[in-house]
Design a protein around this motif. Structure first.
Motif, mmCIF file in Angstrom:
data_model
loop_
_atom_site.group_PDB
_atom_site.id
_atom_site.type_symbol
_atom_site.label_atom_id
_atom_site.label_comp_id
_atom_site.label_asym_id
_atom_site.label_seq_id
_atom_site.Cartn_x
_atom_site.Cartn_y
_atom_site.Cartn_z
ATOM 1 N N VAL A 116 53.316 51.013 38.929
ATOM 2 C CA VAL A 116 53.815 50.878 37.373
ATOM 3 C C VAL A 116 53.118 49.379 37.149
ATOM 4 N N LEU A 117 53.467 48.490 38.024
ATOM 5 C CA LEU A 117 53.099 47.114 37.812
ATOM 6 C C LEU A 117 51.587 46.915 37.768
ATOM 7 N N GLY A 118 50.860 47.612 38.588
ATOM 8 C CA GLY A 118 49.431 47.340 38.789
ATOM 9 C C GLY A 118 48.836 48.266 37.180
ATOM 10 N N ALA A 119 49.404 49.257 36.803
ATOM 11 C CA ALA A 119 48.878 49.919 35.681
ATOM 12 C C ALA A 119 48.940 49.019 34.450
ATOM 13 N N VAL A 120 50.405 48.270 34.460
ATOM 14 C CA VAL A 120 50.508 47.276 33.487
ATOM 15 C C VAL A 120 49.701 46.068 33.308
ATOM 16 N N ALA A 121 49.458 45.536 34.507
ATOM 17 C CA ALA A 121 48.413 44.407 34.747
ATOM 18 C C ALA A 121 47.026 44.794 34.253
ATOM 19 N N GLU A 122 46.667 46.069 34.773
ATOM 20 C CA GLU A 122 45.218 46.706 34.254
ATOM 21 C C GLU A 122 45.233 46.929 32.874
ATOM 22 N N LEU A 123 46.252 47.365 32.260
ATOM 23 C CA LEU A 123 46.249 47.860 30.924
ATOM 24 C C LEU A 123 46.142 46.436 29.843
ATOM 25 N N PHE A 124 46.643 45.412 30.353
ATOM 26 C CA PHE A 124 46.870 44.198 29.620
ATOM 27 C C PHE A 124 45.908 42.910 30.262
ATOM 28 N N ASP A 125 45.092 43.652 31.015
ATOM 29 C CA ASP A 125 44.192 42.678 32.025
ATOM 30 C C ASP A 125 44.699 41.285 32.351
ATOM 31 N N LEU A 126 45.796 41.386 33.114
ATOM 32 C CA LEU A 126 46.576 40.445 33.619
ATOM 33 C C LEU A 126 46.438 40.400 34.998
ATOM 34 N N PRO A 127 46.519 39.319 35.854
ATOM 35 C CA PRO A 127 46.844 39.295 37.135
ATOM 36 C C PRO A 127 47.825 39.973 37.639
ATOM 37 N N ALA A 128 47.956 40.861 38.716
ATOM 38 C CA ALA A 128 49.182 41.697 39.169
ATOM 39 C C ALA A 128 50.367 40.577 39.474
ATOM 40 N N ASP A 129 49.879 39.454 40.011
ATOM 41 C CA ASP A 129 50.968 38.560 40.398
ATOM 42 C C ASP A 129 51.643 38.094 39.366
ATOM 43 N N VAL A 130 50.967 37.804 38.285
ATOM 44 C CA VAL A 130 51.590 37.189 37.077
ATOM 45 C C VAL A 130 52.747 38.343 36.523
ATOM 46 N N VAL A 131 52.134 39.590 36.554
ATOM 47 C CA VAL A 131 53.072 40.495 35.761
ATOM 48 C C VAL A 131 54.297 40.903 36.949
ATOM 49 N N ALA A 132 54.300 40.862 38.143
ATOM 50 C CA ALA A 132 55.306 40.945 39.210
ATOM 51 C C ALA A 132 56.197 39.735 39.314
ATOM 52 N N GLY A 133 55.871 38.670 38.679
ATOM 53 C CA GLY A 133 56.710 37.294 38.987
ATOM 54 C C GLY A 133 56.495 36.722 40.151
ATOM 55 N N LEU A 134 55.409 37.067 41.150
ATOM 56 C CA LEU A 134 55.378 36.578 42.311
ATOM 57 C C LEU A 134 54.879 34.942 42.277
ATOM 58 N N PRO A 135 55.131 34.224 43.406
ATOM 59 C CA PRO A 135 54.832 32.631 43.164
ATOM 60 C C PRO A 135 53.282 32.759 43.483
ATOM 61 N N ARG A 136 52.833 31.522 43.061
ATOM 62 C CA ARG A 136 51.191 31.149 42.929
ATOM 63 C C ARG A 136 51.132 29.933 44.109
ATOM 64 N N LEU A 137 50.485 29.839 45.137
ATOM 65 C CA LEU A 137 50.525 28.916 45.899
ATOM 66 C C LEU A 137 49.082 28.348 45.999
ATOM 67 N N GLU A 138 48.883 27.144 46.137
ATOM 68 C CA GLU A 138 47.738 26.222 45.930
ATOM 69 C C GLU A 138 47.725 25.182 46.938
ATOM 70 N N MET A 139 46.953 25.072 48.047
ATOM 71 C CA MET A 139 46.804 23.973 48.972
ATOM 72 C C MET A 139 45.713 22.874 48.676
ATOM 73 N N ILE A 140 45.677 21.821 48.758
ATOM 74 C CA ILE A 140 44.623 20.841 48.752
ATOM 75 C C ILE A 140 44.591 20.170 49.780
ATOM 76 N N GLY A 141 43.574 20.655 50.819
ATOM 77 C CA GLY A 141 43.462 19.978 52.092
ATOM 78 C C GLY A 141 44.852 20.238 52.853
ATOM 79 N N GLY A 142 45.372 19.273 53.587
ATOM 80 C CA GLY A 142 46.452 19.191 54.220
ATOM 81 C C GLY A 142 47.481 18.256 53.452
ATOM 82 N N ARG A 143 47.095 17.993 52.444
ATOM 83 C CA ARG A 143 47.704 16.721 51.846
ATOM 84 C C ARG A 143 48.745 16.884 50.547
ATOM 85 N N GLN A 144 48.368 18.155 49.823
ATOM 86 C CA GLN A 144 49.326 18.429 48.886
ATOM 87 C C GLN A 144 49.562 20.020 48.533
ATOM 88 N N LEU A 145 50.438 20.399 48.034
ATOM 89 C CA LEU A 145 50.709 21.818 48.026
ATOM 90 C C LEU A 145 51.244 22.082 46.619
#
Length: 96
Positions: free
Chosen positions: A12-41
């Protein structure tokens, strides 16, 4: 027609994400993680800080606890939705 395939690859989440053209992680409320080298997260969609020291920071998320280990760790910035951790990051792991 490709859009008529219901839930074959993400339920269902995949279908909703596709229908509204949204990333699946946003629809599911999953965390988004980004690292910049080994100095910042940078972490979006957290649920709070569970433990804090200059060598380990545990952050609660919907996917589990994110543990950041390193040296001279600090919270550079924190809002209700985002947290930025700075310092020498040696390890990042999910604790279930």
């Amino acid at each position: 027609m490709e859009r008529n395939r219901k839930g074959t690859d993400g339920g269902v989440l995949g279908a909703v994400a596709e229908l509204f053209d949204l990333p699946a992680d946003v629809v599911a409320g999953l965390p988004r993680l980004e690292m910049i080298g080994g100095r910042q997260l940078y972490l979006e969609r957290h649920l709070g800080i569970l433990a804090y020291s200059d060598t380990q920071i545990d952050v609660n998320t919907a996917a589990g606890v994110l543990r950041v280990r390193g040296e001279r760790l600090s919270l550079v910035a924190m809002t209700a939705e985002e947290v930025r951790i700075g310092g020498q990051i040696n390890a990042v792991e999910w604790v279930r």
